[in-house]
Enzyme design. Structure first.
Site, mmCIF file in Angstrom:
data_model
loop_
_atom_site.group_PDB
_atom_site.id
_atom_site.type_symbol
_atom_site.label_atom_id
_atom_site.label_comp_id
_atom_site.label_asym_id
_atom_site.label_seq_id
_atom_site.Cartn_x
_atom_site.Cartn_y
_atom_site.Cartn_z
ATOM 1 N N ILE A 13 0.888 -1.144 0.000
ATOM 2 C CA ILE A 13 0.004 0.030 0.008
ATOM 3 C C ILE A 13 1.044 1.133 0.057
ATOM 4 O O ILE A 13 0.651 2.266 -0.654
ATOM 5 C CB ILE A 13 -0.838 0.092 1.309
ATOM 6 C CG1 ILE A 13 -2.013 -1.038 1.044
ATOM 7 C CG2 ILE A 13 -1.689 1.166 1.327
ATOM 8 C CD1 ILE A 13 -2.924 -1.310 2.230
ATOM 9 N N ASP A 53 13.735 3.214 9.857
ATOM 10 C CA ASP A 53 13.362 2.109 10.705
ATOM 11 C C ASP A 53 12.582 2.559 11.695
ATOM 12 O O ASP A 53 13.174 3.250 12.753
ATOM 13 C CB ASP A 53 14.532 1.134 11.271
ATOM 14 C CG ASP A 53 14.065 -0.197 11.944
ATOM 15 O OD1 ASP A 53 12.864 -0.328 12.276
ATOM 16 O OD2 ASP A 53 14.961 -0.843 12.426
ATOM 17 N N ASN A 80 2.585 4.284 7.449
ATOM 18 C CA ASN A 80 2.319 3.137 6.656
ATOM 19 C C ASN A 80 2.820 1.757 7.137
ATOM 20 O O ASN A 80 2.317 0.497 7.232
ATOM 21 C CB ASN A 80 2.278 3.418 5.222
ATOM 22 C CG ASN A 80 2.090 2.011 4.341
ATOM 23 O OD1 ASN A 80 1.027 1.502 4.349
ATOM 24 N ND2 ASN A 80 3.251 0.997 3.905
ATOM 25 N N SER A 128 -6.485 0.131 11.430
ATOM 26 C CA SER A 128 -7.302 -1.104 10.904
ATOM 27 C C SER A 128 -8.844 -1.108 11.635
ATOM 28 O O SER A 128 -8.474 -0.741 12.883
ATOM 29 C CB SER A 128 -6.651 -2.326 10.909
ATOM 30 O OG SER A 128 -7.445 -3.287 10.751
ATOM 31 N N LYS A 155 -3.244 -1.677 16.494
ATOM 32 C CA LYS A 155 -3.867 -0.987 15.604
ATOM 33 C C LYS A 155 -4.950 0.004 16.498
ATOM 34 O O LYS A 155 -5.179 1.046 16.284
ATOM 35 C CB LYS A 155 -4.377 -1.606 14.408
ATOM 36 C CG LYS A 155 -3.773 -2.244 13.340
ATOM 37 C CD LYS A 155 -2.668 -1.013 12.929
ATOM 38 C CE LYS A 155 -1.949 -1.582 11.414
ATOM 39 N NZ LYS A 155 -1.105 -0.639 11.108
ATOM 40 N N THR A 184 -1.323 -8.104 0.290
ATOM 41 C CA THR A 184 -0.086 -7.853 0.417
ATOM 42 C C THR A 184 0.946 -8.913 0.827
ATOM 43 O O THR A 184 0.105 -9.939 1.418
ATOM 44 C CB THR A 184 0.241 -6.492 1.189
ATOM 45 O OG1 THR A 184 -0.185 -6.732 2.654
ATOM 46 C CG2 THR A 184 -0.586 -5.249 0.686
#
Length: 227
Positions: A13, A53, A80, A128, A155, A184
């Site tokens: 994504i 990172d 992301n 999410s 999330k 993904t």
């Protein structure tokens, strides 16, 4: 030109979001844990890359310093980077929360000075609805039966961080999103999902909100979601 940083953007994504925002004229920085993969993705797309990172404070600080030196500000930050693990033990929990939640704090705190220099700062968190109490307790929702406790919990933390940052920084838009179930590397074991291109469009919509856009929300492609 809109200066945009997308974490975890060398694939999936994030990569497709970079492609779509580049097409809209953004100056996109691909943040990638593996510098080589980030450089390869950036070369393919015509973007810029920076080693980042989200679990390493020094890496995050260096990445934002690089963007500061090159652009002097940051207009859009897209959180992301994320992991999905199905185990349930202490080390797995620490990894999941370090990437999916603590990483948001690391990058946001390092980015705030640059975001404050923008005329229209915007932060988007790829979260999410798996972290929504409303969704996971609703038998009619796909999240109800997904065996991803740590992903869901981390999330939920990511979405709550979004709300808290929105309250603390009213001059910056902070929104979280459910991008839609996407095929993904992360979801390969489930064999489900639509194309990253479709889900990236959801990210792109929030990443291009104007100054009058909402803040402190959890959204999907149809609008605001219950949390």
């Amino acid at each position: 030109m809109t200066v945009t940083l997308i974490t975890g953007a060398n694939k999936g994504i994030g990569y497709e979001t970079a492609r779509q925002l580049l097409a809209l004229g953004h100056d996109v920085w691909i943040g990638a844990r593996d510098a080589g993969r980030g450089e390869k993705a950036a070369a393919e797309l015509g973007a810029r890359s920076v080693q980042l990172d989200v679990t390493d404070d020094a890496s995050v600080a260096a990445a934002l310093a690089t963007i500061d030196a090159a652009a002097g500000r940051l207009d859009v930050l897209v959180h992301n980077a994320g992991i999905l693990e199905t185990g349930l033990d202490g080390p797995t929990a620490l990894r999941s929360f370090d990437t999916n939640a603590v990483g948001i704090v690391r990058v946001t705190e390092a980015a705030l000075p640059l975001l404050r220099r923008s005329d229209s700062p915007n932060v988007v968190t790829v979260s999410s609805s798996g972290g929504s109490f409303w969704a996971v307790t609703n038998p009619d929702r796909p999240e109800f039966s997904l065996p991803v406790a740590l992903y869901a919990a981390s999330k939920a933390a990511a979405t709550m961080l979004t709300v808290q940052y929105a309250k603390a920084h009213p001059g910056i838009r902070f929104n979280a999103l459910e991008p839609g179930t996407t095929a993904t590397d992360m979801t390969a074991s489930f064999g489900i999902g639509r194309s990253p291109e479709q889900s990236a469009a959801v990210v792109g919509r929030l990443a291009t909100l104007g100054p009058d856009g909402p803040t402190g929300t959890l959204q999907d492609e149809n609008g605001t979601l219950a949390f």
